[in-house]
Scaffold this active site. Structure first.
Site, PDB file in Angstrom:
ATOM      1  CB  CYS A 274      79.191  30.826  51.505  1.00 21.07           C
ATOM      2  SG  CYS A 274      79.807  32.523  51.416  1.00 21.07           S
TER       3      CYS A 274
ATOM      4  CG  ASP B  16      78.934  28.704  47.726  1.00 15.66           C
ATOM      5  OD1 ASP B  16      77.892  29.245  47.346  1.00 15.66           O
ATOM      6  OD2 ASP B  16      79.910  29.350  48.137  1.00 15.66           O
TER       7      ASP B  16
END
Ligand code: CA
Ligand code: CA
Ligand code: CA
Ligand code: CA
Ligand code: CA
Ligand code: CA
Ligand code: CA
Ligand code: CA
Ligand code: CA
Ligand code: CA
Ligand code: CA
Ligand code: CA
Ligand code: CA
Ligand code: CA
Ligand code: CA
Ligand code: CA
Lengths: 130, 130, 130, 130, 130, 130, 130, 130, 130, 130
Positions: free
Chosen positions: B34, B41
């Site tokens: 991220c 992520d």
């Protein structure tokens, strides 16, 4: 009937050629060899077709599928080859083949190819309310 | 073949360019970082395409996906970037990418983008009765 | 970023405005109050949109959703209000909101509303054979 | 509000008549009597509609459904009657009712009927890529 | 009512001929004999139709289905025969029959056939946003 | 009955105290606030118990659950507190509470706690062959 | 709180040490590297434990899981190491860790390990009739 | 056989009393009235038993279930009453009844009760490896 | 490592022999030949074991499984043979093998066999409340 | 082999009598006649056994199952008869038969019976942590 793998695709006369009806076949037991590594590959085949004059005999289809057991074959090429073999044997109005290969390296791959007879137009589908 | 993350997208010649056939690929192991928090992520990618002259090599695709492991990337931007990279490498007739991101803050997000080659028109689909 | 419920819908610039791509968001944690009985209601929201110039920031969306926690709201009215708020903030090419409310009195209710930007026409969908 | 079975279908003003939006209702607790044998029949009702000026009140809908508990009713006739009652009460732009009856004699039966307001044309659906 | 297998297809008057509504029937208990080996075959039948003047009586349909228990029948032929019998008895606006046969030799087969009354055109379906 | 959140747990007399029977309750609409961030948390509660003299009234249980809507509460502490409140109100022979919290930060958490009345021994379970 | 990968496992005081209650945690976002090939591996972790004096803090657990992102690790060894790290930090009454690794070479592998505190005996489980 | 609701529970002689075998019955079509509000309640009943001298006749069981259609009945009381009725009629070695009621007020409730004949001990179950 | 089918079962040292932990392996790509008809058979293998001094290497296990591709083998015999081979190579504390064969002639067959090392007693399982 | 229905249950020698291993068989294609109404009944049979000296041959089992096609048979009686026939033919260490009959009159019925050889004691099951 022989119980040897066979590249012959025995057919029989379509009993209702006056209708555009559909035959759907699922074959979860397709296996061939990876041409790069020589190791086994596995797939499920989904075959849908609208017959013209001939239907494929299911036991013969099984022996034909079996004939790939010792062949090396890339995903994209083999799917197109099987479709072409079936089109040659059946000359159907319409045929579609989907090969759903087992995961390799964390990646899942399907290949889908279709054939439409020249001059044949699909009936406009009736979509019943659901 | 290298086993390093790589931004190269190796391809091979489409074995059946005379047909508009579909290749569907599912990649459940996509991970990046991220860009706001730096934390990992995770997403599943769904890639569907109709090849023109080239198909993507699956091991190369895997190394390409791996190259995002240490990159910061927003959901909307990264999905469009991967699609653009693949379009540049393959110049397909049609391509669609869906990225299904893992839940964050109680919210689930998917991003779906597609590319159509200029001048290419999709075949009218045959809808078999079900 | 604030961690208070908020009716502000923070946005960011669409990174790929040249494409008609889709963002799908699922929010299973929507709750408000029934305006008749004052008791809590629960729903899952499904938001799908094609951005124009702006995308909705997910944390801001979460705070916005939170702002309904103490509000009375009828099913039909609230779904249309949320859609209108989002359309005002994002001015998207297309947006659809589905609110799936939890069962009450043995009856399950969903409400679905959509918005289309004036002058925008949806691309003819490519339906890949399955 | 009364808690007696009732054939009255209370309605309220559509809060957003400027939009063609959809209300979907599922009622898994429909029961009536078989007119041939007098024995209980069971069904799940699926009601979807686009309101014009009025929406159906959910508690009233529940009492209306309850009113069939002691009535004899054939599958095909009852589905069409309920649709007609609702159309009369709501005068919706569009309405569809599906009744999914429980299996009898090894046979499962659904009946689906719909109503379209005169002069109303359904919006061309936006099909987002999936 | 008789409880013998019967090839008669008793019907009753369509209670709502002014509407194009749909009746969906699922019959998971179809069995016949393989004409090659004499061994039992099993299938689930899915029958969907839009009635004109007559509907099929469900108990009579059950006795009709039962009449195949001791008959030899190929997959493609039997599906078309049952459709033809039902079309002859009901003269429906539209009818579709899908027969999903149990797996044999690792291969799953479905056959789907449909009938459209001459001059009948299907209503353009209303697709509600989902 | 009041329709305010309430920490009172109304009960009624167990109609069959001579049997060790089980009451299983599922509450998918539990929400409280995170004591660290103040943001809403969501959980499904599973409550199983064998009553002694008292059973919990379901509407009262609903108002009790509602009373947590504005309270800050850690996962482990709140599960044990609810169990303790119910044990105090019902003095059951046996009670078990499972709280299944919604995912946060990619992590799913459940907490399960149980209470056994002193001197009570569970009947040896009858395991029917399956 | 830091947002860096961390091998520290922050804990907090068990709020209800007087009960043998269970905490179940599912972590679908575990990734490390294969020590043979250097390529990414993925797993879902299932952690169940009965706390003694300390519970694991969920954000710290997330940072700890993150610390494996760049480490090479065999399936059997890594599962046992994570269990040992958690046992050292929490000294729980009981702990079990299951690591469900993603398929490799057509083979799916899970590893399950558990720890029991010396002198601790599990309560005889109450099996409610189902 | 009558086709009226009936509180009589017709039985027939157990054909194999020399074995402790199990009969499992599922009845998804139970409905009664809420004694507080008078409104319909719905449940699925699961009945498992080991017969002694008598088995319950299924059509009679259906008429017995039907006899609750117009009766007011609390969840806990009705489940215990039905079990007691069946125990009185069949005097089984073992019987268990689970009533799974439809959701009310966002809360799902099941009640499970069982009966063991005096002096009867359940056979030690054989657990085959799975 | 070789990429030929191989009956050798390469092993490696158990990294945590001080614990009774479990390794679960699923192999959905087992195929051999029917010794009666010579036609291909397919199965999914489920292997669970508690290692003593050695663990099975997964790539070697794959080549071993591959070695059955051209062998004739009855269901019952082959399952027991594979278990015996693995027991000989690993000398595990406990091992269980389940072979789930694909349907033939409308009949599904699984075979499950297990091995326990002499003198080894399974730990009494901890059953956490669910 | 004959392809006639047959009450003979051909067997073959257990290849591994030194182990207590399990054979699980599922037969979804059982059909007989209701002795009251003469109409067809359908069931799925689940047969699990631990062989002693003999295993049942699958094609013979299929012909045996076929022999019930024209017989009238009550649910409870037929399940016990099939178990007894198989026990007589195989003299297994343990056998269990579950017959899951299709719904009739809104009621689903299963019958489960088992046989244990005299003097045989089931091995204490190894329950691996899950
Ligand atoms: Ca060929
Ligand atoms: Ca697949
Ligand atoms: Ca998802
Ligand atoms: Ca607003
Ligand atoms: Ca819902
Ligand atoms: Ca009416
Ligand atoms: Ca249904
Ligand atoms: Ca099927
Ligand atoms: Ca409290
Ligand atoms: Ca959960
Ligand atoms: Ca460590
Ligand atoms: Ca897995
Ligand atoms: Ca339920
Ligand atoms: Ca299977
Ligand atoms: Ca017999
Ligand atoms: Ca069943």
């Amino acid at each position: 009937m022989s119980t040897q793998p066979s590249t012959e695709l025995e057919t029989f006369a379509n009993p209702t050629p006056e209708r555009d009806y559909t035959i759907r076949i699922r074959i979860p037991e397709f296996t061939c060899l990876c041409p790069k590594t020589g190791q086994p590959d596995f797939a499920t085949l989904y075959l849908d077709y609208i017959p013209e004059a001939r239907c494929v005999e299911l036991k013969a289809l099984k022996l034909y599928i079996w004939s790939f057991r010792d062949r090396g074959a890339f995903h994209e090429a083999i799917t197109n080859e099987i479709l072409s073999d079936l089109v040659r044997a059946l000359e159907p109005r319409y045929m579609r083949l989907r090969a759903e290969f087992n995961v390799r390296g964390g990646i899942y791959t399907d290949v889908v190819a279709e054939h439409r007879a020249e001059g044949w137009t699909p009936p406009i589908p009736v979509q019943l309310p659901f």
